[in-house]
Design a protein around this motif. Structure first.
Motif, mmCIF file in Angstrom:
data_model
loop_
_atom_site.group_PDB
_atom_site.id
_atom_site.type_symbol
_atom_site.label_atom_id
_atom_site.label_comp_id
_atom_site.label_asym_id
_atom_site.label_seq_id
_atom_site.Cartn_x
_atom_site.Cartn_y
_atom_site.Cartn_z
ATOM 1 N N LEU A 1 107.687 -15.108 -49.631
ATOM 2 C CA LEU A 1 108.869 -14.529 -48.987
ATOM 3 C C LEU A 1 108.518 -13.960 -47.611
ATOM 4 C CD1 LEU A 1 111.895 -13.806 -49.416
ATOM 5 C CD2 LEU A 1 111.110 -11.557 -50.170
ATOM 6 N N VAL A 2 107.379 -13.246 -47.557
ATOM 7 C CA VAL A 2 106.956 -12.673 -46.272
ATOM 8 C C VAL A 2 106.656 -13.782 -45.267
ATOM 9 C CG1 VAL A 2 105.195 -11.257 -45.134
ATOM 10 C CG2 VAL A 2 106.077 -10.582 -47.368
ATOM 11 N N LYS A 3 105.991 -14.840 -45.755
ATOM 12 C CA LYS A 3 105.711 -15.992 -44.876
ATOM 13 C C LYS A 3 107.009 -16.581 -44.330
ATOM 14 C CE LYS A 3 101.395 -17.964 -46.826
ATOM 15 N NZ LYS A 3 100.464 -17.033 -46.303
ATOM 16 N N LEU A 4 108.022 -16.663 -45.224
ATOM 17 C CA LEU A 4 109.316 -17.232 -44.833
ATOM 18 C C LEU A 4 109.978 -16.369 -43.747
ATOM 19 C CD1 LEU A 4 110.409 -19.819 -46.081
ATOM 20 C CD2 LEU A 4 111.989 -18.428 -47.427
ATOM 21 N N ILE A 5 109.913 -15.030 -43.942
ATOM 22 C CA ILE A 5 110.490 -14.117 -42.948
ATOM 23 C C ILE A 5 109.764 -14.269 -41.613
ATOM 24 C CG2 ILE A 5 110.802 -11.676 -42.345
ATOM 25 C CD1 ILE A 5 111.159 -11.147 -45.371
ATOM 26 N N LEU A 6 108.429 -14.373 -41.676
ATOM 27 C CA LEU A 6 107.650 -14.548 -40.443
ATOM 28 C C LEU A 6 108.015 -15.860 -39.746
ATOM 29 C CD1 LEU A 6 104.057 -13.232 -41.209
ATOM 30 C CD2 LEU A 6 105.905 -12.129 -39.948
ATOM 31 N N CYS A 7 108.235 -16.914 -40.539
ATOM 32 C CA CYS A 7 108.648 -18.198 -39.955
ATOM 33 C C CYS A 7 109.976 -18.036 -39.220
ATOM 34 C CB CYS A 7 108.791 -19.265 -41.046
ATOM 35 S SG CYS A 7 107.225 -19.857 -41.680
ATOM 36 N N GLY A 8 110.915 -17.309 -39.836
ATOM 37 C CA GLY A 8 112.210 -17.063 -39.206
ATOM 38 C C GLY A 8 112.056 -16.290 -37.907
ATOM 39 N N LEU B 1 111.881 -26.130 -31.366
ATOM 40 C CA LEU B 1 111.542 -26.740 -32.660
ATOM 41 C C LEU B 1 110.060 -27.115 -32.704
ATOM 42 C CD1 LEU B 1 112.989 -27.461 -35.288
ATOM 43 C CD2 LEU B 1 113.125 -29.818 -34.452
ATOM 44 N N GLY B 2 109.571 -27.722 -31.621
ATOM 45 C CA GLY B 2 108.169 -28.133 -31.573
ATOM 46 C C GLY B 2 107.222 -26.962 -31.746
ATOM 47 N N CYS B 3 107.433 -25.911 -30.957
ATOM 48 C CA CYS B 3 106.551 -24.732 -31.040
ATOM 49 C C CYS B 3 106.725 -24.024 -32.382
ATOM 50 C CB CYS B 3 106.842 -23.766 -29.897
ATOM 51 S SG CYS B 3 106.388 -24.418 -28.291
ATOM 52 N N SER B 4 107.967 -24.013 -32.908
ATOM 53 C CA SER B 4 108.203 -23.370 -34.202
ATOM 54 C C SER B 4 107.421 -24.068 -35.303
ATOM 55 C CB SER B 4 109.692 -23.389 -34.552
ATOM 56 O OG SER B 4 110.404 -22.555 -33.675
ATOM 57 N N VAL B 5 107.411 -25.409 -35.273
ATOM 58 C CA VAL B 5 106.692 -26.151 -36.307
ATOM 59 C C VAL B 5 105.206 -25.782 -36.276
ATOM 60 C CG1 VAL B 5 105.921 -28.452 -36.987
ATOM 61 C CG2 VAL B 5 108.323 -28.054 -36.483
ATOM 62 N N LEU B 6 104.639 -25.673 -35.058
ATOM 63 C CA LEU B 6 103.237 -25.252 -34.936
ATOM 64 C C LEU B 6 103.042 -23.858 -35.537
ATOM 65 C CD1 LEU B 6 102.238 -26.459 -31.346
ATOM 66 C CD2 LEU B 6 101.472 -27.376 -33.544
ATOM 67 N N ALA B 7 103.969 -22.936 -35.191
ATOM 68 C CA ALA B 7 103.868 -21.563 -35.708
ATOM 69 C C ALA B 7 103.983 -21.554 -37.228
ATOM 70 C CB ALA B 7 104.960 -20.692 -35.091
ATOM 71 N N TRP B 8 104.911 -22.367 -37.776
ATOM 72 C CA TRP B 8 105.108 -22.408 -39.232
ATOM 73 C C TRP B 8 103.857 -22.934 -39.929
ATOM 74 C CZ3 TRP B 8 110.476 -25.245 -38.587
ATOM 75 C CH2 TRP B 8 111.390 -24.327 -38.083
ATOM 76 N N LEU B 9 103.257 -23.980 -39.331
ATOM 77 C CA LEU B 9 102.022 -24.531 -39.925
ATOM 78 C C LEU B 9 100.927 -23.465 -39.922
ATOM 79 C CD1 LEU B 9 102.042 -28.137 -38.415
ATOM 80 C CD2 LEU B 9 102.359 -27.501 -40.810
ATOM 81 N N LYS B 10 100.845 -22.708 -38.822
ATOM 82 C CA LYS B 10 99.830 -21.652 -38.715
ATOM 83 C C LYS B 10 100.090 -20.566 -39.775
ATOM 84 C CE LYS B 10 96.474 -19.347 -36.679
ATOM 85 N NZ LYS B 10 95.099 -19.835 -36.899
ATOM 86 N N ILE B 11 101.360 -20.179 -39.920
ATOM 87 C CA ILE B 11 101.704 -19.127 -40.890
ATOM 88 C C ILE B 11 101.360 -19.572 -42.306
ATOM 89 C CG2 ILE B 11 103.688 -17.944 -41.973
ATOM 90 C CD1 ILE B 11 104.938 -17.890 -39.103
ATOM 91 N N PHE B 12 101.594 -20.851 -42.620
ATOM 92 C CA PHE B 12 101.278 -21.337 -43.961
ATOM 93 C C PHE B 12 99.847 -21.838 -44.070
ATOM 94 C CE2 PHE B 12 105.830 -21.063 -44.671
ATOM 95 C CZ PHE B 12 105.867 -20.655 -45.997
ATOM 96 N N GLY B 13 99.034 -21.553 -43.040
ATOM 97 C CA GLY B 13 97.610 -21.781 -43.142
ATOM 98 C C GLY B 13 97.158 -23.231 -43.056
ATOM 99 N N ALA B 14 97.959 -24.074 -42.347
ATOM 100 C CA ALA B 14 97.566 -25.485 -42.223
ATOM 101 C C ALA B 14 96.368 -25.655 -41.274
ATOM 102 C CB ALA B 14 98.745 -26.308 -41.720
#
Lengths: 126, 136
Positions: free
Chosen positions: B74-81, B122-135
């Motif tokens: 949930l926290v990861k999801l909030i950070l992604c938002g 969208l492009g930068c967000s996808v990078l940020a989301w991958l980073k947040i989920f530890g990709a």
């Protein structure tokens, strides 16, 4: 709008321009504060990603110097003013009853000032 | 003038909240309303961000506790938002500065600037989301 009730003396050069005349000041302030917040974000991102050691020591170390504390505080003050102008615009656009609008504006100020005080307290703990 | 004012004329009011989905906004319009939405979201999330900052910086122990909190989906999801909100607000803001210089105001250019902001976000967000989920 009052324009419909006395349209005859509210046209052309007789047009009554009302308002608090803070339009230009806030327009400019919104851009200056945005530039401060934007530059701070880029600087913090670069330091955190490239320069700082991973882990607690490296992260907390970023904010240890007075220079970074002052830059952080500057960005924070810019953020508070920026958010005030932006959120007030939202209330002015969508909330017409004066009482509710005033209440929301007071809430916005209290919310932002509280956050500012808290942030200073956090920042000077390091 | 008096004849004109007597006639009942059509009035064009603001879009009502129930009509929003019926309107097909151009890309620049989507950017504009999302600029507002992202700004309001970050305003409301300010105490949460400060709380995370507090934990991250107070002590070695609170930092370790924060890392545990960040494991929560949930926290990861909030950070992604929040990452999306920040990036959208940033790119839409940059577009605003160009508009101030009268760049990209014509109809076609306005549309491509709008699309450019959405794509960059969208492009930068996808990078940020991958980073947040530890990709990476």
């Amino acid at each position: 709008m009052s324009a419909t009730t006395n349209s005859s003396n509210n046209i052309g050069p007789k047009r009554l321009v009302v308002g608090a005349h803070y339009g230009l000041r806030d327009w400019l302030a919104q851009r200056v504060t945005a530039a401060v917040i934007g530059s701070y974000s880029v600087v913090l991102f670069v330091i955190a990603m490239l320069a700082a050691e991973p882990g607690y020591g490296g992260w907390a170390g970023i904010f240890a110097s007075t220079g970074m504390k002052v830059f952080t505080l500057l960005a924070l003050l810019a953020l508070i003013y920026h958010a005030w102008v932006g959120i007030r615009d939202i209330w002015m656009d969508y909330v017409k009853p004066v009482g509710i609008r005033l209440g929301l504006q007071i809430f916005t100020i209290l919310w932002l000032v509280s956050c500012g005080v808290w942030a200073i307290e956090i920042l000077w703990r390091v | 003038m008096s004849e004109l004012s007597k006639k009942s004329r059509p009035q064009f009011r603001n879009i009502h909240i129930t009509q929003i989905l019926q309107y097909r906004l151009p890309a620049a319009g989507v950017v504009s309303i999302l600029h507002r939405v992202s700004g309001a979201a970050m305003f409301l999330a300010l105490p949460l961000v400060l709380l995370l900052f507090d934990w991250s910086i107070t002590s070695e122990l609170s930092y370790a506790q924060l890392m545990e909190v960040l494991d929560s989906f949930l926290v990861k999801l909030i950070l992604c938002g929040l990452a999306w909100a920040f990036l959208h607000h940033l790119f839409a803001g940059i577009r605003h500065l160009f508009s101030d210089l009268h760049i990209g105001l014509a109809k076609e250019q306005s549309a491509s600037w709008g699309r450019a902001v959405l794509i960059a976000t969208l492009g930068c967000s996808v990078l940020a989301w991958l980073k947040i989920f530890g990709a990476f």
